[in-house]
Design a protein around this motif. Structure first.
Motif, PDB file in Angstrom:
ATOM      1  N   ILE A 131      14.551   5.946  -0.999  1.00 49.65           N
ATOM      2  CA  ILE A 131      14.464   4.609  -0.408  1.00 49.65           C
ATOM      3  C   ILE A 131      14.281   4.699   1.101  1.00 49.65           C
ATOM      4  N   SER A 132      14.972   5.636   1.746  1.00 50.69           N
ATOM      5  CA  SER A 132      14.823   5.753   3.202  1.00 50.69           C
ATOM      6  C   SER A 132      13.413   6.199   3.579  1.00 50.69           C
ATOM      7  N   ASP A 133      12.807   7.077   2.796  1.00 53.14           N
ATOM      8  CA  ASP A 133      11.421   7.495   3.067  1.00 53.14           C
ATOM      9  C   ASP A 133      10.441   6.346   2.845  1.00 53.14           C
ATOM     10  N   VAL A 134      10.660   5.589   1.771  1.00 51.18           N
ATOM     11  CA  VAL A 134       9.787   4.451   1.497  1.00 51.18           C
ATOM     12  C   VAL A 134       9.917   3.419   2.611  1.00 51.18           C
ATOM     13  N   ASN A 163       3.524   1.575   8.272  1.00 52.31           N
ATOM     14  CA  ASN A 163       2.286   0.953   7.805  1.00 52.31           C
ATOM     15  C   ASN A 163       2.179  -0.502   8.265  1.00 52.31           C
ATOM     16  N   VAL A 164       3.291  -1.226   8.178  1.00 48.26           N
ATOM     17  CA  VAL A 164       3.288  -2.634   8.585  1.00 48.26           C
ATOM     18  C   VAL A 164       3.059  -2.766  10.088  1.00 48.26           C
ATOM     19  N   VAL A 165       3.792  -1.983  10.881  1.00 50.98           N
ATOM     20  CA  VAL A 165       3.621  -2.051  12.340  1.00 50.98           C
ATOM     21  C   VAL A 165       2.182  -1.721  12.722  1.00 50.98           C
ATOM     22  N   SER A 166       1.649  -0.658  12.148  1.00 51.00           N
ATOM     23  CA  SER A 166       0.281  -0.243  12.464  1.00 51.00           C
ATOM     24  C   SER A 166      -0.727  -1.345  12.117  1.00 51.00           C
ATOM     25  N   ASP A 195       0.807  -1.223   0.000  1.00 47.88           N
ATOM     26  CA  ASP A 195       0.000   0.000   0.000  1.00 47.88           C
ATOM     27  C   ASP A 195       0.839   1.271   0.000  1.00 47.88           C
ATOM     28  N   VAL A 196       2.131   1.157   0.265  1.00 46.99           N
ATOM     29  CA  VAL A 196       2.994   2.336   0.367  1.00 46.99           C
ATOM     30  C   VAL A 196       3.418   2.782  -1.027  1.00 46.99           C
ATOM     31  N   GLU A 227      11.303  -8.118   1.741  1.00 47.35           N
ATOM     32  CA  GLU A 227      12.157  -7.867   0.587  1.00 47.35           C
ATOM     33  C   GLU A 227      11.297  -7.127  -0.424  1.00 47.35           C
ATOM     34  N   ILE A 228      11.736  -5.915  -0.799  1.00 48.06           N
ATOM     35  CA  ILE A 228      10.912  -5.086  -1.674  1.00 48.06           C
ATOM     36  C   ILE A 228      11.701  -4.602  -2.890  1.00 48.06           C
ATOM     37  N   VAL A 229      10.952  -4.228  -3.911  1.00 50.23           N
ATOM     38  CA  VAL A 229      11.477  -3.550  -5.082  1.00 50.23           C
ATOM     39  C   VAL A 229      10.837  -2.166  -5.070  1.00 50.23           C
ATOM     40  N   VAL A 230      11.665  -1.128  -5.168  1.00 51.76           N
ATOM     41  CA  VAL A 230      11.141   0.242  -5.134  1.00 51.76           C
ATOM     42  C   VAL A 230      11.132   0.834  -6.538  1.00 51.76           C
ATOM     43  N   ASP A 231      10.275   1.808  -6.735  1.00 53.93           N
ATOM     44  CA  ASP A 231      10.223   2.535  -8.001  1.00 53.93           C
ATOM     45  C   ASP A 231      11.413   3.483  -8.095  1.00 53.93           C
TER      46      ASP A 231
END
Length: 164
Positions: A116-119, A126-129, A58-59, A107-111
């Protein structure tokens, strides 16, 4: 009332449990916990993995979950079999669930072009919440491995499977 081997259940008379709410929580002279807290709830690792995977996706800036190889094999597996194995939602997610705490690896792929640090920070939040709200478990850590960057002109690397 059914007895469980190795466990003695309190016995009560009909009058003992009538009356005030305090009386309804007593049995055999002992105070019983509230009905909602009697018993134990266990949450499977896969449940936390699915929640975390959906929350991470969702991020904004998260292109995909999992590394290139796991996405390729996962895409083929998803098309070949309709069940079993790790679902697409939980690809790239590993959770270790204890009685009251959980730790999550992503493990993620970013746009391309995103910070990257903000993502990573937004994914953690988001995950913790989501996991804490839905499971009641305390998330002690969310480790993130960025395995790739999706370039704007790259094609998707999930090949069409050859089924014969």
């Amino acid at each position: 009332m059914t007895e469980t081997p190795g466990r003695s259940l309190p016995t009560t008379s009909g009058n003992e449990l009538s009356g005030s709410s305090e009386a309804t929580r007593k049995a055999g002279g002992r105070r019983l916990p509230e009905p909602g807290s009697r018993g134990r709830t266990t949450i499977a690792d896969g449940v936390v993995e699915k929640i975390a995977g959906l929350a991470a996706k969702d991020v904004l800036g998260v292109h995909a979950m999992g590394g290139g190889l796991s996405r390729t094999f996962g895409a083929v597996r998803d098309r070949v079999q309709s069940g079993g194995g790790k679902s697409n939602v939980a690809r790239g997610v590993k959770a270790e669930v204890g009685e009251v705490q959980t730790a999550i690896d992503l493990e993620i792929v970013v746009d391309y072009g995103v910070s990257i640090s903000d993502v990573a920070r937004a994914v953690r939040e988001n995950v913790v919440s989501a996991v804490e709200r839905m499971t009641g478990l305390e998330v002690v850590e969310v480790n993130i491995a960025v395995s790739d960057v999706k370039l704007p002109d790259e094609e998707e690397d999930e090949p069409e499977p050859r089924i014969q």
